[in-house]
Scaffold this active site. Structure first.
Site, PDB file in Angstrom:
ATOM      1  N   SER A 125      52.799  43.114  50.850  1.00 38.71           N
ATOM      2  CA  SER A 125      52.671  43.106  49.386  1.00 38.71           C
ATOM      3  C   SER A 125      52.589  44.525  48.850  1.00 38.71           C
ATOM      4  O   SER A 125      52.059  45.414  49.508  1.00 38.71           O
ATOM      5  CB  SER A 125      51.393  42.336  48.998  1.00 38.71           C
ATOM      6  OG  SER A 125      51.086  42.521  47.634  1.00 38.71           O
ATOM      7  N   TYR A 150      41.797  40.841  49.732  1.00 40.28           N
ATOM      8  CA  TYR A 150      43.145  40.278  49.957  1.00 40.28           C
ATOM      9  C   TYR A 150      44.121  41.411  50.263  1.00 40.28           C
ATOM     10  O   TYR A 150      44.812  41.390  51.281  1.00 40.28           O
ATOM     11  CB  TYR A 150      43.625  39.487  48.735  1.00 40.28           C
ATOM     12  CG  TYR A 150      45.131  39.383  48.692  1.00 40.28           C
ATOM     13  CD1 TYR A 150      45.877  40.224  47.861  1.00 40.28           C
ATOM     14  CD2 TYR A 150      45.799  38.513  49.528  1.00 40.28           C
ATOM     15  CE1 TYR A 150      47.251  40.172  47.868  1.00 40.28           C
ATOM     16  CE2 TYR A 150      47.180  38.460  49.534  1.00 40.28           C
ATOM     17  CZ  TYR A 150      47.900  39.300  48.699  1.00 40.28           C
ATOM     18  OH  TYR A 150      49.277  39.263  48.718  1.00 40.28           O
ATOM     19  N   LYS A 154      46.331  42.780  53.871  1.00 37.69           N
ATOM     20  CA  LYS A 154      47.767  43.085  54.020  1.00 37.69           C
ATOM     21  C   LYS A 154      47.949  44.443  54.715  1.00 37.69           C
ATOM     22  O   LYS A 154      48.774  44.593  55.622  1.00 37.69           O
ATOM     23  CB  LYS A 154      48.460  43.091  52.659  1.00 37.69           C
ATOM     24  CG  LYS A 154      48.611  41.716  52.027  1.00 37.69           C
ATOM     25  CD  LYS A 154      49.424  40.766  52.880  1.00 37.69           C
ATOM     26  CE  LYS A 154      49.605  39.415  52.229  1.00 37.69           C
ATOM     27  NZ  LYS A 154      50.310  38.459  53.093  1.00 37.69           N
ATOM     28  N   ASN A 199      47.697  34.065  38.206  1.00 36.03           N
ATOM     29  CA  ASN A 199      48.886  34.893  37.982  1.00 36.03           C
ATOM     30  C   ASN A 199      49.501  34.590  36.609  1.00 36.03           C
ATOM     31  O   ASN A 199      49.410  33.473  36.095  1.00 36.03           O
ATOM     32  CB  ASN A 199      49.929  34.644  39.090  1.00 36.03           C
ATOM     33  CG  ASN A 199      49.471  35.159  40.453  1.00 36.03           C
ATOM     34  OD1 ASN A 199      49.715  34.550  41.462  1.00 36.03           O
ATOM     35  ND2 ASN A 199      48.798  36.302  40.481  1.00 36.03           N
TER      36      ASN A 199
HETATM   37  C1  WQD Z   1      50.363  40.430  36.338  1.00 33.03           C
HETATM   38  C2  WQD Z   1      49.954  41.056  35.010  1.00 33.03           C
HETATM   39  C3  WQD Z   1      47.607  40.931  34.549  1.00 33.03           C
HETATM   40  C4  WQD Z   1      47.305  36.619  34.094  1.00 33.03           C
HETATM   41  C5  WQD Z   1      48.938  39.652  42.121  1.00 33.03           C
HETATM   42  C6  WQD Z   1      48.569  40.115  43.494  1.00 33.03           C
HETATM   43  C7  WQD Z   1      49.824  40.378  44.282  1.00 33.03           C
HETATM   44  C8  WQD Z   1      50.649  39.137  44.292  1.00 33.03           C
HETATM   45  C9  WQD Z   1      51.030  38.763  42.874  1.00 33.03           C
HETATM   46  C10 WQD Z   1      50.187  37.696  46.142  1.00 33.03           C
HETATM   47  C11 WQD Z   1      48.662  41.863  35.103  1.00 33.03           C
HETATM   48  C12 WQD Z   1      48.416  40.131  33.525  1.00 33.03           C
HETATM   49  C13 WQD Z   1      47.805  37.893  34.328  1.00 33.03           C
HETATM   50  C14 WQD Z   1      46.862  36.272  32.787  1.00 33.03           C
HETATM   51  C15 WQD Z   1      47.450  38.470  32.022  1.00 33.03           C
HETATM   52  N1  WQD Z   1      49.941  38.073  44.901  1.00 33.03           N
HETATM   53  N2  WQD Z   1      47.879  38.792  33.300  1.00 33.03           N
HETATM   54  N3  WQD Z   1      46.962  37.221  31.792  1.00 33.03           N
HETATM   55  O1  WQD Z   1      47.854  41.010  39.660  1.00 33.03           O
HETATM   56  O2  WQD Z   1      50.167  42.064  39.476  1.00 33.03           O
HETATM   57  O3  WQD Z   1      49.608  40.698  41.466  1.00 33.03           O
HETATM   58  O4  WQD Z   1      49.788  38.536  42.178  1.00 33.03           O
HETATM   59  O5  WQD Z   1      50.996  38.073  46.915  1.00 33.03           O
HETATM   60  O6  WQD Z   1      49.479  40.752  45.596  1.00 33.03           O
HETATM   61  O7  WQD Z   1      47.855  41.312  43.392  1.00 33.03           O
HETATM   62  O8  WQD Z   1      49.934  39.592  39.280  1.00 33.03           O
HETATM   63  O9  WQD Z   1      50.463  37.758  37.747  1.00 33.03           O
HETATM   64  O10 WQD Z   1      48.024  38.173  38.357  1.00 33.03           O
HETATM   65  O11 WQD Z   1      49.211  39.776  36.864  1.00 33.03           O
HETATM   66  O12 WQD Z   1      47.517  39.295  31.093  1.00 33.03           O
HETATM   67  O13 WQD Z   1      46.394  35.127  32.516  1.00 33.03           O
HETATM   68  O14 WQD Z   1      49.703  40.003  34.087  1.00 33.03           O
HETATM   69  O15 WQD Z   1      46.551  41.614  33.916  1.00 33.03           O
HETATM   70  O16 WQD Z   1      48.768  42.965  34.227  1.00 33.03           O
HETATM   71  P1  WQD Z   1      49.313  40.933  39.907  1.00 33.03           P
HETATM   72  P2  WQD Z   1      49.377  38.727  38.074  1.00 33.03           P
END
Ligand code: WQD
Length: 341
Positions: A125, A150, A154, A199
């Site tokens: 990741s 997490y 990785k 996510n």
């Molecule tokens: C993306 C952006 C949030 C939810 C994570 C893991 C990564 C992978 C993918 C597993 C950020 C914003 C999110 C919400 C928001 N996982 N957001 N409101 O954190 O980049 O990555 O998931 O393999 O390893 O770290 O993805 O989709 O959670 O967030 O504003 O309800 O969307 O703050 O800026 P992230 P995400």
């Protein structure tokens, strides 16, 4: 035959479809802790072929040994997805993550050694980069202390695999995923988070479906053009195809980076949270109600991939864009919830 651990999961199931379509025979190992057995039926409907399946927890060494006693002789490679991946949960339950993700990997590597299975594709990741100082990130960008257990699993997993490759015939490719989104064009498989999605995209599609009232944007005061965080959102089908390319590279025994190579798998383009909301509307006609909330601890401001190494050495490049991915996510959500609109 290819063993796919975590093969009933989101990325795993899409990869199994691509492997079967490429003529590979597949055995799925999964404990079904974060996926459904019905995914096997969906894979059969999509491909016309039903993959073999064994329900097993990789962290249970004895149980895994019993499964490998049945399938190990016929296996030529392993694609390893099975791991817990909820960043927030990992902060609250670190030992659950270290046990599941790392004990599971060690048990798997020991079984691979026992049956001389020498090819491994590992699900890593971009989280290993932390908040990079240089963007876009290349594979040479230094890894940084992960923001969560997490992410730490990785990084540690990459090192465990590297150490094994140094002293055994094992050859491995670690694919560093950026943000996987979207769903297969059939809308028969897709992302199905357990409970409230953490996510962004599943939260967006569940809001569009009326399952959630409104999206909370985690902060709009970041040093970016519109103040919201930037990520590299890659269509899960493009991501799945990268695994096939990695297996082909291992089959050809080609390597420019020793016995354990690393590839960034993204689109090479960054998109903000607001851009995701706007593009979702453009792709589906559906407005997403949202409010601006506090920043989420652990979020990095901006990260997206330099994918030139994968393009050159894997002969792989993302073909689908953000609009394609968001449209396919919505089609999956509608199909899953029998929404006709
Ligand atoms: C993306 C952006 C949030 C939810 C994570 C893991 C990564 C992978 C993918 C597993 C950020 C914003 C999110 C919400 C928001 N996982 N957001 N409101 O954190 O980049 O990555 O998931 O393999 O390893 O770290 O993805 O989709 O959670 O967030 O504003 O309800 O969307 O703050 O800026 P992230 P995400």
């Amino acid at each position: 035959m290819v063993i796919v651990t975590g093969g009933t999961g989101y990325i795993g199931s899409h990869t199994v479809v691509e492997l079967i379509n490429a003529g590979k025979s597949v055995v799925i190992l999964d404990d079904l802790s974060n996926s459904r057995i019905e995914v096997i039926d969906a894979i059969e409907e999509i491909t016309g072929t039903r993959p073999l399946f064994h329900r097993v927890d990789l962290a249970d060494a004895e149980a895994l040994k019993n499964v490998f006693d049945k399938i190990g002789e016929k296996a030529e490679a392993v694609v390893h997805f099975a791991a817990k991946k909820a960043v927030g949960e990992s902060v609250e339950k670190p030992l659950l993550y270290y046990r599941n993700n790392l004990f599971g990997l060690v048990n798997l590597l020991e079984e691979m050694q026992r049956f001389s299975i020498e090819k491994l594709v590992f699900s890593s990741s971009c989280t290993v980069y932390g908040q990079p100082s240089v963007i876009p990130v290349t594979e040479e960008t230094p890894r940084q202390k992960a923001e969560s257990p997490y992410g730490n699993t990785k990084s540690i997993a990459e090192d465990i695999i590297s150490d094994c490759c140094k002293v055994s015939p094992l050859k491995a490719i670690s694919l560093r995923y950026f943000n996987p989104i979207g769903a297969h064009a059939s809308a028969k498989i897709g992302e199905l988070p357990v409970g409230t999605p953490t996510n962004l995209v599943p939260y967006v599609t569940q809001t569009a479906a009326g399952v959630r009232q409104e999206l909370t944007v985690h902060g709009d005061d970041y040093p970016t053009e519109d103040g919201t965080c930037i990520r590299d959102y890659i269509h899960v089908v493009d991501l799945a195809k990268a695994h096939l390319k990695a297996l082909e590279r291992l089959d050809k025994e080609v390597s420019v980076g020793g016995n354990h190579e690393f590839f960034n798998v993204g689109t090479g383009k960054g998109s903000s949270v607001m851009e995701v909301i706007e593009t979702f509307k453009a792709a589906t006609g559906v407005n997403i109600p949202y409010k601006i909330g506090e920043r989420r601890p652990g979020d990095v401001t901006e990260i997206y991939a330099d994918t030139s190494f994968a393009e050159k050495e894997l002969c792989w490049k993302a073909e689908l864009n953000l609009k394609d991915a968001l449209g396919s996510s919505w089609n999956w959500e509608k199909n899953y919830r029998n929404i006709k609109a």
